[in-house]
Scaffold this motif. Structure first.
Motif, PDB file in Angstrom:
ATOM      1  N   GLY A  35       0.800  -1.210   0.000  1.00  0.00           N
ATOM      2  CA  GLY A  35       0.000   0.000   0.000  1.00  0.00           C
ATOM      3  C   GLY A  35       0.833   1.260   0.000  1.00  0.00           C
ATOM      4  O   GLY A  35       2.049   1.237   0.194  1.00  0.00           O
ATOM      5  N   TRP A  36       0.139   2.352  -0.245  1.00  0.00           N
ATOM      6  CA  TRP A  36       0.714   3.697  -0.160  1.00  0.00           C
ATOM      7  C   TRP A  36      -0.001   4.456   0.959  1.00  0.00           C
ATOM      8  O   TRP A  36      -1.240   4.426   1.054  1.00  0.00           O
ATOM      9  CB  TRP A  36       0.543   4.449  -1.469  1.00  0.00           C
ATOM     10  CG  TRP A  36       1.423   3.963  -2.574  1.00  0.00           C
ATOM     11  CD1 TRP A  36       1.081   3.107  -3.584  1.00  0.00           C
ATOM     12  CD2 TRP A  36       2.797   4.313  -2.792  1.00  0.00           C
ATOM     13  NE1 TRP A  36       2.160   2.885  -4.407  1.00  0.00           N
ATOM     14  CE2 TRP A  36       3.224   3.625  -3.953  1.00  0.00           C
ATOM     15  CE3 TRP A  36       3.704   5.139  -2.131  1.00  0.00           C
ATOM     16  CZ2 TRP A  36       4.524   3.735  -4.461  1.00  0.00           C
ATOM     17  CZ3 TRP A  36       4.986   5.245  -2.644  1.00  0.00           C
ATOM     18  CH2 TRP A  36       5.390   4.549  -3.787  1.00  0.00           C
ATOM     19  N   PHE A  37       0.793   5.127   1.749  1.00  0.00           N
ATOM     20  CA  PHE A  37       0.300   5.948   2.842  1.00  0.00           C
ATOM     21  C   PHE A  37       0.938   7.323   2.734  1.00  0.00           C
ATOM     22  O   PHE A  37       1.965   7.490   2.070  1.00  0.00           O
ATOM     23  CB  PHE A  37       0.655   5.309   4.194  1.00  0.00           C
ATOM     24  CG  PHE A  37      -0.045   4.004   4.435  1.00  0.00           C
ATOM     25  CD1 PHE A  37       0.373   2.846   3.800  1.00  0.00           C
ATOM     26  CD2 PHE A  37      -1.139   3.935   5.275  1.00  0.00           C
ATOM     27  CE1 PHE A  37      -0.281   1.631   3.996  1.00  0.00           C
ATOM     28  CE2 PHE A  37      -1.804   2.727   5.492  1.00  0.00           C
ATOM     29  CZ  PHE A  37      -1.369   1.584   4.847  1.00  0.00           C
ATOM     30  N   ARG A  38       0.361   8.300   3.381  1.00  0.00           N
ATOM     31  CA  ARG A  38       0.957   9.631   3.380  1.00  0.00           C
ATOM     32  C   ARG A  38       0.782  10.281   4.745  1.00  0.00           C
ATOM     33  O   ARG A  38      -0.121   9.936   5.507  1.00  0.00           O
ATOM     34  CB  ARG A  38       0.352  10.507   2.285  1.00  0.00           C
ATOM     35  CG  ARG A  38      -1.121  10.870   2.507  1.00  0.00           C
ATOM     36  CD  ARG A  38      -1.680  11.588   1.285  1.00  0.00           C
ATOM     37  NE  ARG A  38      -3.083  11.940   1.457  1.00  0.00           N
ATOM     38  CZ  ARG A  38      -3.856  12.402   0.484  1.00  0.00           C
ATOM     39  NH1 ARG A  38      -3.365  12.571  -0.743  1.00  0.00           N
ATOM     40  NH2 ARG A  38      -5.115  12.709   0.730  1.00  0.00           N
ATOM     41  N   ARG A  97       4.383  -2.804   3.121  1.00  0.00           N
ATOM     42  CA  ARG A  97       3.977  -4.179   2.829  1.00  0.00           C
ATOM     43  C   ARG A  97       3.340  -4.782   4.061  1.00  0.00           C
ATOM     44  O   ARG A  97       3.791  -4.550   5.186  1.00  0.00           O
ATOM     45  CB  ARG A  97       5.195  -5.021   2.430  1.00  0.00           C
ATOM     46  CG  ARG A  97       4.830  -6.313   1.722  1.00  0.00           C
ATOM     47  CD  ARG A  97       5.972  -7.291   1.701  1.00  0.00           C
ATOM     48  NE  ARG A  97       6.027  -8.050   2.958  1.00  0.00           N
ATOM     49  CZ  ARG A  97       6.831  -9.092   3.157  1.00  0.00           C
ATOM     50  NH1 ARG A  97       7.656  -9.483   2.212  1.00  0.00           N
ATOM     51  NH2 ARG A  97       6.815  -9.723   4.310  1.00  0.00           N
ATOM     52  N   CYS A  98       2.292  -5.522   3.865  1.00  0.00           N
ATOM     53  CA  CYS A  98       1.639  -6.167   5.004  1.00  0.00           C
ATOM     54  C   CYS A  98       2.089  -7.629   5.091  1.00  0.00           C
ATOM     55  O   CYS A  98       2.617  -8.177   4.130  1.00  0.00           O
ATOM     56  CB  CYS A  98       0.122  -6.042   4.902  1.00  0.00           C
ATOM     57  SG  CYS A  98      -0.619  -6.999   3.600  1.00  0.00           S
ATOM     58  N   PRO A  99       1.909  -8.259   6.240  1.00  0.00           N
ATOM     59  CA  PRO A  99       2.466  -9.600   6.458  1.00  0.00           C
ATOM     60  C   PRO A  99       1.584 -10.739   5.959  1.00  0.00           C
ATOM     61  O   PRO A  99       1.672 -11.860   6.477  1.00  0.00           O
ATOM     62  CB  PRO A  99       2.624  -9.648   7.982  1.00  0.00           C
ATOM     63  CG  PRO A  99       1.544  -8.776   8.498  1.00  0.00           C
ATOM     64  CD  PRO A  99       1.400  -7.661   7.480  1.00  0.00           C
ATOM     65  N   ARG A 100       0.757 -10.490   4.968  1.00  0.00           N
ATOM     66  CA  ARG A 100      -0.143 -11.533   4.459  1.00  0.00           C
ATOM     67  C   ARG A 100      -0.547 -11.190   3.036  1.00  0.00           C
ATOM     68  O   ARG A 100      -0.266 -10.084   2.566  1.00  0.00           O
ATOM     69  CB  ARG A 100      -1.369 -11.646   5.360  1.00  0.00           C
ATOM     70  CG  ARG A 100      -2.211 -10.405   5.412  1.00  0.00           C
ATOM     71  CD  ARG A 100      -3.242 -10.463   6.523  1.00  0.00           C
ATOM     72  NE  ARG A 100      -2.629 -10.403   7.833  1.00  0.00           N
ATOM     73  CZ  ARG A 100      -2.245  -9.272   8.421  1.00  0.00           C
ATOM     74  NH1 ARG A 100      -2.421  -8.126   7.815  1.00  0.00           N
ATOM     75  NH2 ARG A 100      -1.704  -9.303   9.621  1.00  0.00           N
ATOM     76  N   ALA A 101      -1.234 -12.104   2.376  1.00  0.00           N
ATOM     77  CA  ALA A 101      -1.619 -11.890   0.974  1.00  0.00           C
ATOM     78  C   ALA A 101      -2.750 -10.878   0.849  1.00  0.00           C
ATOM     79  O   ALA A 101      -2.798 -10.110  -0.113  1.00  0.00           O
ATOM     80  CB  ALA A 101      -2.025 -13.213   0.341  1.00  0.00           C
ATOM     81  N   LEU A 108      -7.094   0.126   4.908  1.00  0.00           N
ATOM     82  CA  LEU A 108      -6.200   1.277   4.820  1.00  0.00           C
ATOM     83  C   LEU A 108      -5.583   1.650   6.162  1.00  0.00           C
ATOM     84  O   LEU A 108      -5.055   2.749   6.312  1.00  0.00           O
ATOM     85  CB  LEU A 108      -6.962   2.472   4.238  1.00  0.00           C
ATOM     86  CG  LEU A 108      -7.377   2.328   2.779  1.00  0.00           C
ATOM     87  CD1 LEU A 108      -8.392   3.393   2.382  1.00  0.00           C
ATOM     88  CD2 LEU A 108      -6.166   2.410   1.857  1.00  0.00           C
ATOM     89  N   LEU A 109      -5.596   0.741   7.119  1.00  0.00           N
ATOM     90  CA  LEU A 109      -5.055   1.020   8.443  1.00  0.00           C
ATOM     91  C   LEU A 109      -3.561   0.755   8.478  1.00  0.00           C
ATOM     92  O   LEU A 109      -3.104  -0.344   8.154  1.00  0.00           O
ATOM     93  CB  LEU A 109      -5.774   0.144   9.463  1.00  0.00           C
ATOM     94  CG  LEU A 109      -5.677   0.543  10.932  1.00  0.00           C
ATOM     95  CD1 LEU A 109      -6.251   1.933  11.138  1.00  0.00           C
ATOM     96  CD2 LEU A 109      -6.407  -0.480  11.789  1.00  0.00           C
ATOM     97  N   PHE A 113       0.272  -2.981   8.422  1.00  0.00           N
ATOM     98  CA  PHE A 113       1.432  -3.105   7.554  1.00  0.00           C
ATOM     99  C   PHE A 113       2.697  -3.134   8.408  1.00  0.00           C
ATOM    100  O   PHE A 113       2.808  -2.388   9.379  1.00  0.00           O
ATOM    101  CB  PHE A 113       1.477  -1.947   6.551  1.00  0.00           C
ATOM    102  CG  PHE A 113       0.387  -2.041   5.516  1.00  0.00           C
ATOM    103  CD1 PHE A 113      -0.932  -1.744   5.843  1.00  0.00           C
ATOM    104  CD2 PHE A 113       0.672  -2.446   4.219  1.00  0.00           C
ATOM    105  CE1 PHE A 113      -1.950  -1.862   4.898  1.00  0.00           C
ATOM    106  CE2 PHE A 113      -0.339  -2.551   3.267  1.00  0.00           C
ATOM    107  CZ  PHE A 113      -1.638  -2.263   3.614  1.00  0.00           C
ATOM    108  N   ASP A 114       3.658  -4.005   8.032  1.00  0.00           N
ATOM    109  CA  ASP A 114       4.805  -4.190   8.921  1.00  0.00           C
ATOM    110  C   ASP A 114       6.137  -3.729   8.345  1.00  0.00           C
ATOM    111  O   ASP A 114       7.087  -3.512   9.102  1.00  0.00           O
ATOM    112  CB  ASP A 114       4.911  -5.662   9.356  1.00  0.00           C
ATOM    113  CG  ASP A 114       5.009  -6.630   8.186  1.00  0.00           C
ATOM    114  OD1 ASP A 114       5.227  -7.830   8.447  1.00  0.00           O
ATOM    115  OD2 ASP A 114       4.874  -6.204   7.023  1.00  0.00           O
TER     116      ASP A 114
END
Length: 126
Positions: A35-38, A97-101, A108-109, A113-114
């Protein structure tokens, strides 16, 4: 350890476009959601767009119709194409990147993401 490196930020005028890129060091990244965050000064980090391993996508309401997230698993890249930029889009943009598929809800939390990049600055002037 997964490394994520963002690029493509810059300064543009309102109504302009930018494409952000995120290079992942680990080729297994294609099996995970990203994801993208800002984050604007003095504000909390907010989710902009996320994509899972099956290319299911969610956008923040504020960017729907203007931003497009995509990934190229062949080269371990994540992209964010931003158009019709507004001054309120200004901020430091992070790739994650999150720790799962797929996603934990809500998608969007940031805490879902780790791995995080260092960020690339986007400044939109009016």
């Amino acid at each position: 350890q997964v490394q994520l490196v963002e690029s493509g930020g810059g300064s543009v005028q309102s109504g302009g476009s930018l494409r952000l890129s995120c290079a992942a060091s680990d080729p297994t990244t294609k099996y995970y959601c990203m994801g993208w965050f800002r984050q604007a000064p003095g504000e909390e980090r907010e989710g902009v767009a996320v994509i899972n391993a099956n290319n299911v996508i969610y956008y923040a309401d504020s960017v729907k119709g203007r931003f497009t997230i995509s990934r190229d698993n062949a080269v371990n890249m994540l992209y964010l194409h931003m158009s019709s930029l507004k001054p309120e889009d200004t901020g430091l943009y992070y790739c994650a990147r999150c720790p799962r598929a797929s996603f934990h809800w809500p998608p969007l939390l940031a805490r879902n993401f780790d791995y995080w990049g260092q960020g690339t600055q986007v400044t939109v002037s009016s």
